[in-house]
Design a protein around this motif. Structure first.
Motif, PDB file in Angstrom:
ATOM      1  N   TYR A 174       0.824  -1.201   0.000  1.00 23.10           N
ATOM      2  CA  TYR A 174       0.000   0.000   0.000  1.00 23.10           C
ATOM      3  C   TYR A 174       0.864   1.259   0.000  1.00 23.10           C
ATOM      4  O   TYR A 174       1.886   1.331   0.679  1.00 23.10           O
ATOM      5  CB  TYR A 174      -0.922   0.021   1.218  1.00 23.10           C
ATOM      6  N   ARG A 226      -9.135   9.458   0.453  1.00 19.42           N
ATOM      7  CA  ARG A 226      -8.633   8.473   1.400  1.00 19.42           C
ATOM      8  C   ARG A 226      -7.995   9.134   2.621  1.00 19.42           C
ATOM      9  O   ARG A 226      -8.199   8.711   3.757  1.00 19.42           O
ATOM     10  CB  ARG A 226      -7.609   7.573   0.698  1.00 19.42           C
ATOM     11  N   GLU A 227      -7.215  10.208   2.405  1.00 17.33           N
ATOM     12  CA  GLU A 227      -6.503  10.847   3.506  1.00 17.33           C
ATOM     13  C   GLU A 227      -7.457  11.487   4.507  1.00 17.33           C
ATOM     14  O   GLU A 227      -7.286  11.357   5.722  1.00 17.33           O
ATOM     15  CB  GLU A 227      -5.527  11.903   2.971  1.00 17.33           C
ATOM     16  N   VAL A 275      -8.848   2.629   7.469  1.00 26.54           N
ATOM     17  CA  VAL A 275      -8.798   2.404   6.029  1.00 26.54           C
ATOM     18  C   VAL A 275      -8.275   1.013   5.703  1.00 26.54           C
ATOM     19  O   VAL A 275      -8.781   0.340   4.804  1.00 26.54           O
ATOM     20  CB  VAL A 275      -7.936   3.495   5.346  1.00 26.54           C
ATOM     21  N   ILE A 290     -13.940   6.948   1.323  1.00 19.10           N
ATOM     22  CA  ILE A 290     -12.559   6.546   1.027  1.00 19.10           C
ATOM     23  C   ILE A 290     -12.262   6.737  -0.454  1.00 19.10           C
ATOM     24  O   ILE A 290     -11.177   7.172  -0.839  1.00 19.10           O
ATOM     25  CB  ILE A 290     -12.323   5.082   1.451  1.00 19.10           C
ATOM     26  N   SER A 302     -10.586  10.657   5.038  1.00 16.10           N
ATOM     27  CA  SER A 302     -11.305   9.583   5.720  1.00 16.10           C
ATOM     28  C   SER A 302     -10.475   9.031   6.870  1.00 16.10           C
ATOM     29  O   SER A 302     -10.988   8.789   7.970  1.00 16.10           O
ATOM     30  CB  SER A 302     -11.639   8.469   4.722  1.00 16.10           C
ATOM     31  N   GLU A 303      -9.183   8.839   6.615  1.00 10.97           N
ATOM     32  CA  GLU A 303      -8.299   8.320   7.657  1.00 10.97           C
ATOM     33  C   GLU A 303      -8.166   9.326   8.790  1.00 10.97           C
ATOM     34  O   GLU A 303      -8.139   8.953   9.977  1.00 10.97           O
ATOM     35  CB  GLU A 303      -6.933   7.995   7.059  1.00 10.97           C
ATOM     36  N   PHE A 331     -10.001  -1.819   3.491  1.00  7.59           N
ATOM     37  CA  PHE A 331      -9.350  -2.401   2.329  1.00  7.59           C
ATOM     38  C   PHE A 331      -9.445  -3.928   2.351  1.00  7.59           C
ATOM     39  O   PHE A 331      -9.719  -4.563   1.327  1.00  7.59           O
ATOM     40  CB  PHE A 331      -7.885  -1.985   2.294  1.00  7.59           C
TER      41      PHE A 331
END
Length: 299
Positions: A96, A184-185, A194, A180, A187-188, A198
């Motif tokens: 990742y 993505r950032e 995350v 996400i 959301s984290e 995944f």
């Protein structure tokens, strides 16, 4: 008129199969931005698991159709969940944050590994699981005769599509996944785990791939190499519809299915060409596919 009717029926049947194959591929890309080349091998795993279980059941004297279908679906789901969990936890998790091209190469390597592993486990002899196909008989639609099993596959694809839509659009988990996808950032930063999402997404995508293989097993002879053939066609479908879009996968499958059926009934020599001609024509006017969206560049 008969030709048009045949194109519509054959195109719908082929499109339903294409959607089953492509759904898992587009879900994984939409959330994880991984173009999973090993999806074809997951399809093949599902086909082998289903064919083996159905062959064992009927060879041991079984004759209940519902048990055969339960074995088909259950074995496909089980092997998809196990294989998806091992692939994501054991290999992909370590990658990742790397370049998407590297992820593509890694999943292609997994495809080659799984292809050889299936030969070691099941050998190179074809497997046949025709019993559910013949048990459902054939039906007359106008002057055309259609397999009952293929009609059932259409129903399965509709159910899978409806469940996926409801999951992504109407559930809390689906809303988290969509957040996400968009960022993505952020959301984290908002507390979303995350990596756990995944794992769940990859397992679901893997299960969708093995389910497609499982329900295809009674229609074909299950032999080495079927996964490689499938991934190329599935890739054309998801690119046409737009990578990461379930709606795009459904519309792309319908367009490709009808185009292929029209080619078979009118110009059979163009059967293979027409799929990629449709994809190219769409990408000329919509570079991200019919329902794909351009990703905003972050600075």
């Amino acid at each position: 008129m008969l030709t048009i009717w045949a194109i519509l029926i054959d195109g719908l049947i082929y499109a339903s199969w294409l959607f089953l194959v492509a759904a898992g591929l587009t879900v994984i890309y939409g959330v994880m931005r991984i173009l999973n080349m090993a999806h074809g091998s997951l399809y093949a795993l599902g086909a082998y698991a289903a064919a083996s279980s159905i062959g064992w059941y009927y060879a041991s004297g079984g004759d209940q159709l519902w048990i055969a279908f339960a074995l088909l679906a259950g074995c496909a789901i089980a092997i998809g969940a196990v294989a998806g969990l091992i692939m994501e936890r054991g290999i992909l998790r370590l990658m990742y944050g790397r370049d998407e091209v590297l992820m593509l190469i890694v999943t292609f390597a997994l495809l080659l590994i799984l292809e050889d592993l299936m030969k070691l486990v099941w050998g190179t002899t074809p497997y046949f699981a025709y019993q559910p196909y013949t048990a459902l008989g054939r039906f007359n639609i106008g002057v055309l005769t259609v397999s009952g099993y293929q009609i059932m596959v259409i129903g399965v694809s509709v159910v899978v599509g409806a469940i996926m839509w409801f999951w992504l659009e109407r559930t809390r988990t689906g809303k988290i996944l969509r957040s996400i996808i968009h960022d993505r950032e952020v959301s984290e930063a908002m507390g979303v785990n995350v990596r756990r999402m995944f794992t769940m997404t990859f397992v679901i995508g893997a299960v969708l791939g093995t389910i497609a293989g499982g329900f295809t097993a009674p229609i074909i002879s299950v032999v080495p190499g079927i996964g490689v053939e499938v991934i190329v066609v599935a890739f054309a479908v998801v690119v046409t519809g737009g990578l990461g879009s379930i709606t795009g996968a459904a519309i792309g499958a319908l367009i490709v299915g009808l185009a292929r059926a029209a080619s078979i009934h009118t110009m059979p020599q163009l059967e293979l060409f027409i799929i990629y001609a449709v994809m190219a024509a769409v990408l000329i006017f919509r570079p991200h596919g019919l329902f794909g969206q351009a990703t905003a560049r972050k600075i």
